[in-house]
Design an enzyme around this catalytic site. Structure first.
Site, PDB file in Angstrom:
ATOM      1  N   LYS A  54    -107.291  49.857  48.201  1.00 55.04           N
ATOM      2  CA  LYS A  54    -107.381  50.839  48.868  1.00 55.04           C
ATOM      3  C   LYS A  54    -107.155  50.923  50.316  1.00 55.04           C
ATOM      4  O   LYS A  54    -106.861  51.690  50.995  1.00 55.04           O
ATOM      5  CB  LYS A  54    -108.300  51.915  48.174  1.00 55.04           C
ATOM      6  CG  LYS A  54    -107.966  52.422  46.906  1.00 55.04           C
ATOM      7  CD  LYS A  54    -107.614  53.867  46.818  1.00 55.04           C
ATOM      8  CE  LYS A  54    -107.215  54.193  45.241  1.00 55.04           C
ATOM      9  NZ  LYS A  54    -107.790  53.684  44.169  1.00 55.04           N
ATOM     10  N   SER A  79    -113.810  60.821  45.577  1.00 56.63           N
ATOM     11  CA  SER A  79    -115.335  60.377  45.496  1.00 56.63           C
ATOM     12  C   SER A  79    -115.371  58.883  45.202  1.00 56.63           C
ATOM     13  O   SER A  79    -116.312  58.263  45.217  1.00 56.63           O
ATOM     14  CB  SER A  79    -116.062  60.906  44.296  1.00 56.63           C
ATOM     15  OG  SER A  79    -115.199  60.904  43.172  1.00 56.63           O
ATOM     16  N   GLY A 181    -102.985  56.941  39.667  1.00 49.89           N
ATOM     17  CA  GLY A 181    -102.022  57.817  40.443  1.00 49.89           C
ATOM     18  C   GLY A 181    -100.630  57.131  40.615  1.00 49.89           C
ATOM     19  O   GLY A 181     -99.698  57.722  40.775  1.00 49.89           O
ATOM     20  N   GLY A 182    -100.814  55.809  40.739  1.00 49.85           N
ATOM     21  CA  GLY A 182     -99.545  54.988  40.872  1.00 49.85           C
ATOM     22  C   GLY A 182     -99.081  54.454  42.264  1.00 49.85           C
ATOM     23  O   GLY A 182     -98.117  54.017  42.329  1.00 49.85           O
ATOM     24  N   GLU A 205    -103.058  51.457  32.109  1.00 51.88           N
ATOM     25  CA  GLU A 205    -103.809  52.540  31.808  1.00 51.88           C
ATOM     26  C   GLU A 205    -104.876  52.458  30.725  1.00 51.88           C
ATOM     27  O   GLU A 205    -104.886  51.911  29.936  1.00 51.88           O
ATOM     28  CB  GLU A 205    -103.238  53.853  31.694  1.00 51.88           C
ATOM     29  CG  GLU A 205    -102.217  54.410  32.609  1.00 51.88           C
ATOM     30  CD  GLU A 205    -101.444  55.394  32.147  1.00 51.88           C
ATOM     31  OE1 GLU A 205    -101.573  56.703  33.010  1.00 51.88           O
ATOM     32  OE2 GLU A 205    -100.934  55.403  31.187  1.00 51.88           O
ATOM     33  N   GLY A 209    -106.533  57.756  28.874  1.00 56.95           N
ATOM     34  CA  GLY A 209    -105.814  58.680  29.991  1.00 56.95           C
ATOM     35  C   GLY A 209    -104.525  58.127  30.057  1.00 56.95           C
ATOM     36  O   GLY A 209    -104.118  57.433  31.432  1.00 56.95           O
ATOM     37  N   ASP A 211    -101.723  59.345  30.725  1.00 53.46           N
ATOM     38  CA  ASP A 211    -100.554  60.336  30.857  1.00 53.46           C
ATOM     39  C   ASP A 211     -99.358  59.215  31.741  1.00 53.46           C
ATOM     40  O   ASP A 211     -98.133  59.819  31.734  1.00 53.46           O
ATOM     41  CB  ASP A 211    -101.187  61.205  32.083  1.00 53.46           C
ATOM     42  CG  ASP A 211    -101.791  60.363  33.355  1.00 53.46           C
ATOM     43  OD1 ASP A 211    -102.585  59.918  33.311  1.00 53.46           O
ATOM     44  OD2 ASP A 211    -101.123  60.382  34.533  1.00 53.46           O
ATOM     45  N   SER A 305    -107.701  45.046  40.888  1.00 51.18           N
ATOM     46  CA  SER A 305    -107.591  45.989  41.789  1.00 51.18           C
ATOM     47  C   SER A 305    -109.140  46.275  42.774  1.00 51.18           C
ATOM     48  O   SER A 305    -108.919  46.723  43.755  1.00 51.18           O
ATOM     49  CB  SER A 305    -107.216  47.266  41.194  1.00 51.18           C
ATOM     50  OG  SER A 305    -107.862  47.613  40.008  1.00 51.18           O
ATOM     51  N   ASN A 308    -115.761  47.415  42.840  1.00 47.12           N
ATOM     52  CA  ASN A 308    -117.146  48.657  43.383  1.00 47.12           C
ATOM     53  C   ASN A 308    -117.631  49.030  42.107  1.00 47.12           C
ATOM     54  O   ASN A 308    -117.230  50.047  41.462  1.00 47.12           O
ATOM     55  CB  ASN A 308    -116.475  49.469  44.303  1.00 47.12           C
ATOM     56  CG  ASN A 308    -116.288  48.897  45.693  1.00 47.12           C
ATOM     57  OD1 ASN A 308    -117.004  47.874  46.208  1.00 47.12           O
ATOM     58  ND2 ASN A 308    -115.340  49.607  46.387  1.00 47.12           N
TER      59      ASN A 308
END
Ligand SMILES: *Cc1c(COP(=O)(O)O)cnc(C)c1O
Length: 320
Positions: A54, A79, A181-182, A205, A209, A211, A305, A308
């Protein structure tokens, strides 16, 4: 029509983050290669600054701010890893950062975000709307809102990890990437289609979840309740308006894995590869293991990815 980011944007992001983000190592394991009868390359974003990919998207987005935006600073609601990525990037670029976090966020996450210089605003998860708080702060103080995944500069930044992987190892037959979220998957898709056009690209995923899988297969963005899964980085409720069309166009399929399979991967990474990987960071490898039969004899990429996870939680997950 939205202006979707492309591979040129990923290349420009790579220039911007150079010298700030780590060029993370690509690791291999003879044990894994034997297990899958394949050649597997792990891109280790658990070893990225602040512990996840990120940082790439956040730093890229913030480095594009103009003088006025820099002076006022950035605001975001998260968060998780995006909060720390924004706080660290803002401090490196010398701008203020405001992070809207729930009252029950883990103390370690709040402390880490403050430690990177972030100004934390607490909201009540049960009473307040965090996006509204973020927008109000942006409006009132002239802050720029950078969301965790649905933003062209965030997507382009996240794509730089896959770009580095292909530049280092060359062509691959299949590539497995975590999906929340992609942002990571759509950025990786831009790099994959440019650098390894024949590589099969899979988003992965948690089963609870799915979706993204439902959206991919139905052709429109599906919204779900916050899923119950240990993969906290993938507890998103829907894909984004930027991420979905790229995923729809450039990804081959969306796969799911169980929480038990994620724990098995955490155990494997720790014991065999000496890597601490958070549950969400294990999605790609868990899916590759499930596809063992198809991957025989192939060259395979796996994006780890993030890393943490509180050590106490890490231990208790391995004991379940
Ligand atoms: C945020 C995150 C993801 C999901 O990324 P998206 O861009 O939301 O799809 C995956 N793994 C980790 C470790 C994360 O922090």
């Amino acid at each position: 029509m939205l202006n979707l980011p492309n591979f040129d944007d990923v290349s420009a992001a790579a220039e911007r983050i150079k010298g700030y983000a780590h060029r993370t190592p690509v690791m291999t394991s003879r044990t894994v290669n034997k297990e899958l009868d394949a050649e597997v390359f792990f891109k280790c974003e658990n070893l990225q600054r602040m512990g996840a990919f990120k940082f790439r998207g956040a730093f890229n987005a913030l480095s594009r701010f103009n003088e006025e935006q820099r002076r006022a600073g950035v605001v975001t609601f998260s968060s998780g890893n995006h909060a720390q990525a924004i706080a660290l990037s803002a401090s490196l670029l010398g701008m203020p950062a405001t992070i809207v976090m729930p009252h029950d966020a883990p103390a370690s996450k709040v402390a880490a975000t403050k430690g990177y210089g972030g100004n934390v605003v607490i909201y009540d998860r049960y009473k307040d709307d965090r996006e509204q708080i973020g927008r109000d702060l942006a409006q009132k103080h002239g802050l720029t809102l950078i969301p965790p995944y649905d933003h062209p500069d965030v997507i382009a930044g996240q794509g730089t990890a896959a770009k580095e992987l292909f530049e280092e190892v060359g062509q691959l037959d299949a590539f497995f990437v975590s999906l929340g979220g992609g942002g990571l998957l759509s950025g990786s898709a831009l790099a994959t289609r440019a650098l390894a056009p024949h590589c099969k690209l899979y988003g992965v995923e948690p089963e609870a979840g799915n979706d993204g899988q439902q959206s991919f297969r139905s052709g429109s963005i599906v919204h779900i309740e916050t899923p119950k899964t240990i993969a906290d980085g993938a507890q998103t409720q829907h894909l984004g308006n930027y991420t979905f069309p790229i995923i729809q166009r450039d990804v081959d399929d969306i796969l799911t894995v169980t929480d038990e399979q994620l724990v098995e991967c955490m155990r494997f990474f720790a014991s065999r590869m000496k890597l601490v990987v958070e549950p969400t960071g294990c999605l790609g490898f868990a899916a590759a293991r499930n596809m063992k039969a198809e991957l025989s004899g192939k060259r395979v990429g796996v994006l780890i990815s993030g890393g943490n996870v509180d050590l106490d939680r890490f231990c208790s997950l391995l004991l379940t």
